[in-house]
Design an enzyme around this catalytic site. Structure first.
Site, PDB file in Angstrom:
ATOM      1  N   HIS A 123      -5.699 -26.864  20.841  1.00 55.10           N
ATOM      2  CA  HIS A 123      -5.821 -28.191  20.226  1.00 55.10           C
ATOM      3  C   HIS A 123      -6.246 -29.156  21.327  1.00 55.10           C
ATOM      4  O   HIS A 123      -5.727 -29.112  22.440  1.00 55.10           O
ATOM      5  CB  HIS A 123      -4.469 -28.607  19.623  1.00 55.10           C
ATOM      6  CG  HIS A 123      -4.416 -30.062  19.291  1.00 55.10           C
ATOM      7  ND1 HIS A 123      -5.416 -30.692  18.577  1.00 55.10           N
ATOM      8  CD2 HIS A 123      -3.508 -31.026  19.592  1.00 55.10           C
ATOM      9  CE1 HIS A 123      -5.114 -31.969  18.453  1.00 55.10           C
ATOM     10  NE2 HIS A 123      -3.966 -32.204  19.064  1.00 55.10           N
ATOM     11  N   CYS A 129      -1.088 -32.029  14.338  1.00 59.92           N
ATOM     12  CA  CYS A 129      -2.424 -31.636  14.824  1.00 59.92           C
ATOM     13  C   CYS A 129      -2.586 -30.127  14.863  1.00 59.92           C
ATOM     14  O   CYS A 129      -3.699 -29.620  14.996  1.00 59.92           O
ATOM     15  CB  CYS A 129      -2.672 -32.230  16.204  1.00 59.92           C
ATOM     16  SG  CYS A 129      -2.628 -34.022  16.178  1.00 59.92           S
ATOM     17  N   ASN A 137      -9.391 -36.611  20.430  1.00 62.15           N
ATOM     18  CA  ASN A 137      -8.414 -35.811  19.693  1.00 62.15           C
ATOM     19  C   ASN A 137      -8.644 -36.017  18.190  1.00 62.15           C
ATOM     20  O   ASN A 137      -8.382 -37.096  17.661  1.00 62.15           O
ATOM     21  CB  ASN A 137      -7.004 -36.258  20.104  1.00 62.15           C
ATOM     22  CG  ASN A 137      -5.906 -35.500  19.369  1.00 62.15           C
ATOM     23  OD1 ASN A 137      -6.154 -34.830  18.371  1.00 62.15           O
ATOM     24  ND2 ASN A 137      -4.683 -35.632  19.852  1.00 62.15           N
TER      25      ASN A 137
HETATM   26  O1  UT7 Z   1      -2.348 -34.409  19.146  1.00 59.38           O
HETATM   27  C1  UT7 Z   1      -1.065 -34.374  19.651  1.00 59.38           C
HETATM   28  C2  UT7 Z   1      -0.563 -35.664  19.960  1.00 59.38           C
HETATM   29  N1  UT7 Z   1      -0.885 -36.318  21.160  1.00 59.38           N
HETATM   30  C3  UT7 Z   1      -0.793 -35.860  22.412  1.00 59.38           C
HETATM   31  O2  UT7 Z   1      -0.729 -34.718  22.683  1.00 59.38           O
HETATM   32  C4  UT7 Z   1      -0.733 -36.852  23.530  1.00 59.38           C
HETATM   33  C5  UT7 Z   1       0.187 -36.400  24.602  1.00 59.38           C
HETATM   34  N2  UT7 Z   1       0.321 -37.395  25.648  1.00 59.38           N
HETATM   35  C6  UT7 Z   1      -0.673 -37.781  26.474  1.00 59.38           C
HETATM   36  O3  UT7 Z   1      -1.789 -37.292  26.380  1.00 59.38           O
HETATM   37  C7  UT7 Z   1      -0.403 -38.754  27.551  1.00 59.38           C
HETATM   38  O4  UT7 Z   1       0.992 -38.944  27.646  1.00 59.38           O
HETATM   39  C8  UT7 Z   1      -1.083 -40.150  27.344  1.00 59.38           C
HETATM   40  C9  UT7 Z   1      -2.589 -40.001  27.532  1.00 59.38           C
HETATM   41  C10 UT7 Z   1      -0.793 -40.670  25.972  1.00 59.38           C
HETATM   42  C11 UT7 Z   1      -0.583 -41.107  28.385  1.00 59.38           C
HETATM   43  O5  UT7 Z   1      -0.834 -40.619  29.685  1.00 59.38           O
HETATM   44  P1  UT7 Z   1       0.325 -40.610  30.777  1.00 59.38           P
HETATM   45  O6  UT7 Z   1      -0.252 -40.140  32.031  1.00 59.38           O
HETATM   46  O7  UT7 Z   1       1.472 -39.824  30.201  1.00 59.38           O
HETATM   47  O8  UT7 Z   1       0.674 -42.139  30.886  1.00 59.38           O
HETATM   48  P2  UT7 Z   1       2.059 -42.817  30.664  1.00 59.38           P
HETATM   49  O9  UT7 Z   1       2.414 -42.879  29.224  1.00 59.38           O
HETATM   50  O10 UT7 Z   1       3.060 -42.200  31.607  1.00 59.38           O
HETATM   51  O11 UT7 Z   1       1.764 -44.291  31.167  1.00 59.38           O
HETATM   52  C12 UT7 Z   1       1.399 -44.555  32.528  1.00 59.38           C
HETATM   53  C13 UT7 Z   1       0.925 -45.978  32.600  1.00 59.38           C
HETATM   54  C14 UT7 Z   1       1.835 -46.947  31.858  1.00 59.38           C
HETATM   55  O12 UT7 Z   1       1.898 -48.141  32.578  1.00 59.38           O
HETATM   56  P3  UT7 Z   1       3.207 -48.475  33.494  1.00 59.38           P
HETATM   57  O13 UT7 Z   1       4.342 -48.495  32.501  1.00 59.38           O
HETATM   58  O14 UT7 Z   1       3.292 -47.353  34.450  1.00 59.38           O
HETATM   59  O15 UT7 Z   1       2.872 -49.787  34.079  1.00 59.38           O
HETATM   60  C15 UT7 Z   1       1.101 -47.207  30.571  1.00 59.38           C
HETATM   61  O16 UT7 Z   1       1.388 -48.465  30.017  1.00 59.38           O
HETATM   62  O17 UT7 Z   1      -0.349 -46.080  31.993  1.00 59.38           O
HETATM   63  C16 UT7 Z   1      -0.322 -47.161  31.051  1.00 59.38           C
HETATM   64  N3  UT7 Z   1      -1.279 -46.882  30.011  1.00 59.38           N
HETATM   65  C17 UT7 Z   1      -2.560 -47.245  30.099  1.00 59.38           C
HETATM   66  N4  UT7 Z   1      -3.255 -47.881  31.052  1.00 59.38           N
HETATM   67  C18 UT7 Z   1      -4.555 -48.103  30.834  1.00 59.38           C
HETATM   68  C19 UT7 Z   1      -1.065 -46.244  28.836  1.00 59.38           C
HETATM   69  N5  UT7 Z   1      -2.208 -46.202  28.152  1.00 59.38           N
HETATM   70  C20 UT7 Z   1      -3.147 -46.819  28.904  1.00 59.38           C
HETATM   71  C21 UT7 Z   1      -4.513 -47.074  28.723  1.00 59.38           C
HETATM   72  N6  UT7 Z   1      -5.171 -47.716  29.705  1.00 59.38           N
HETATM   73  N7  UT7 Z   1      -5.193 -46.705  27.629  1.00 59.38           N
END
Ligand code: UT7
Length: 383
Positions: A254, A114, A284
């Site tokens: 970004h 990205c 994004n």
């Molecule tokens: O362009 C460059 C590439 N991308 C990025 O820069 C993305 C970088 N990462 C992020 O933006 C974040 O890590 C995410 C938005 C992808 C995820 O947010 P997070 O606060 O880091 O969530 P997490 O991965 O720690 O997950 C927390 C919980 C999990 O559930 P459990 O395991 O705690 O029960 C996930 O399964 O949130 C859950 N979860 C969701 N819940 C509802 C993950 N995605 C979703 C969703 N809706 N869409």
């Protein structure tokens, strides 16, 4: 005299179709509230069936050339940054080069996650500084909706489609792009990638059934890397151009996650009013996110003449990069009358030379036929 690369044109293209969080609620185990609070995204744009990375890149490029008021005939370099190219090969940039009629231009793609737009900008800047290019078109374009697994809530809610472009012109005037820094850490390849469809695992029935042609991401790890990198890379480029954060008018990062941007702004001690955000309405958009945000910032009057602007990106690879620029739109100058007369005179001189050579050859052939071999009074040999 050394040339500096100035941004003289900008343009972006976003598909018509909006996909709000509420629609994702219907197909995924997610909520509008989760997406808004954890990412800052409210909606993203999705390309229509007849749109693609190349078609959006072409539209953005045309808009940027229009703003620059430069004919595509003068473009000598086209670079497209993308991780969702039109084909595995050839480069999407070649489609853009052909469609805009940039007949004199070299064209190639850059795949640097990205943050690819910063890589492309840095290359175009170097080409201009070295004198090998005078007018470069730099595009970031993505159709990430075609690589997202719409059954994976961890990634499907994040990405959108779009394109942004800038035209760089080399002039003797100082300013424009002041400096760039790039970096990579290949040990993080599998934190964000598409496992199949390349040489390691070509497409086959099994790879399709296993959904291996979709983007896979370890969100948490990428998040940590992003926060660290944005601050470090911004400070690095500012140090390189002998400036500091207090002098930055606008930071254009970004657009991946509002929380990442917040954390980076906090670490840098930058007030949110000095940080550009477009996430809310377009998600994004990968390599396109920085040029789209830049375009929006200019159009909204958030960048004024003489402002110090920093662009900072990161992404798959892992890669990162930043660029510091002084905003000073240089009007695209048409060639002056004097220069036109000089070109005309040079052309006439060359034409006269070629005409006299042809005449000399004819005379010699005639003389040889008439008087034999000993005719070469000026010692000119075979011209
Ligand atoms: O362009 C460059 C590439 N991308 C990025 O820069 C993305 C970088 N990462 C992020 O933006 C974040 O890590 C995410 C938005 C992808 C995820 O947010 P997070 O606060 O880091 O969530 P997490 O991965 O720690 O997950 C927390 C919980 C999990 O559930 P459990 O395991 O705690 O029960 C996930 O399964 O949130 C859950 N979860 C969701 N819940 C509802 C993950 N995605 C979703 C969703 N809706 N869409």
């Amino acid at each position: 005299m050394a040339l500096s690369a100035h941004i003289v044109g900008w343009g972006c293209y976003l598909p018509e179709r909006r996909l709000p969080n509420s629609e994702l609620e219907a197909t995924l185990d997610t909520t509008d509230e989760w997406i808004r609070t954890r990412t800052g995204i409210c909606e993203r744009r999705i390309a229509a069936d007849d749109e693609s990375t190349a078609s959006m890149a072409i539209e953005a490029a045309k808009r940027a050339l229009h703003v620059a008021d430069i004919s595509s005939r003068h473009v000598d370099l086209v670079i497209v940054a993308t991780i969702s190219p039109e084909f595995v090969f050839p480069a999407t940039a070649c489609l853009v080069q052909d469609a805009i009629g940039a007949r004199q231009a070299a064209a190639y793609d850059i795949s640097a996650g990205c943050g690819g737009f910063i890589y492309a900008l840095a290359q175009a800047d170097q080409a201009i500084r070295s004198g090998s290019s005078r007018v470069a078109l730099v595009v970031g374009a993505e159709t990430l909706s075609r690589f997202v697994d719409w059954e994976d809530r961890g990634t499907a809610v994040l990405f959108g489609d779009g394109a942004g472009a800038v035209v760089l012109q080399g002039t003797e005037m100082p300013g424009g792009i002041l400096g760039t820094t790039l970096g990579a850490d290949g040990s993080g390849v599998e934190l964000l990638y598409v496992p199949a469809g390349g040489a390691r695992r070509p497409a086959c029935a099994a790879s399709v059934a296993e959904r291996q042609h979709y983007l896979r991401m370890d969100g948490r790890e990428v998040y940590r890397f992003a926060v660290r990198t944005m601050e470090r890379s911004t400070r690095e480029v500012l140090a390189k151009v002998d400036s500091d954060v207090s002098q930055v008018s606008l930071l254009i990062p970004h657009q991946a996650n509002g929380r990442i941007t917040d954390a980076a702004a906090r670490a840098l001690g930058l007030d949110r009013s000095r940080v550009m955000e477009t996430l809310e309405w377009c998600g994004n958009t990968g390599s396109a996110s920085i040029p789209i945000a830049l375009c929006r910032a200019v159009e909204d009057g958030r960048i004024l003449e003489n402002d110090l602007v920093v662009l900072v990106g990161f992404g798959a690879g892992l890669t990162w990069g930043s660029a510091a620029l002084r905003w000073d739109k240089v009007p695209a100058a048409p060639p002056s009358m004097l220069r036109l007369q000089y070109y005309r005179a040079r052309y006439r001189l060359a034409a006269a030379r070629s005409w006299s050579r042809r005449l000399w050859r004819r005379l010699r052939t005639y003389a040889r036929a008439r008087w034999g071999q000993a005719v070469d009074p000026k010692g000119m040999g075979d011209l």
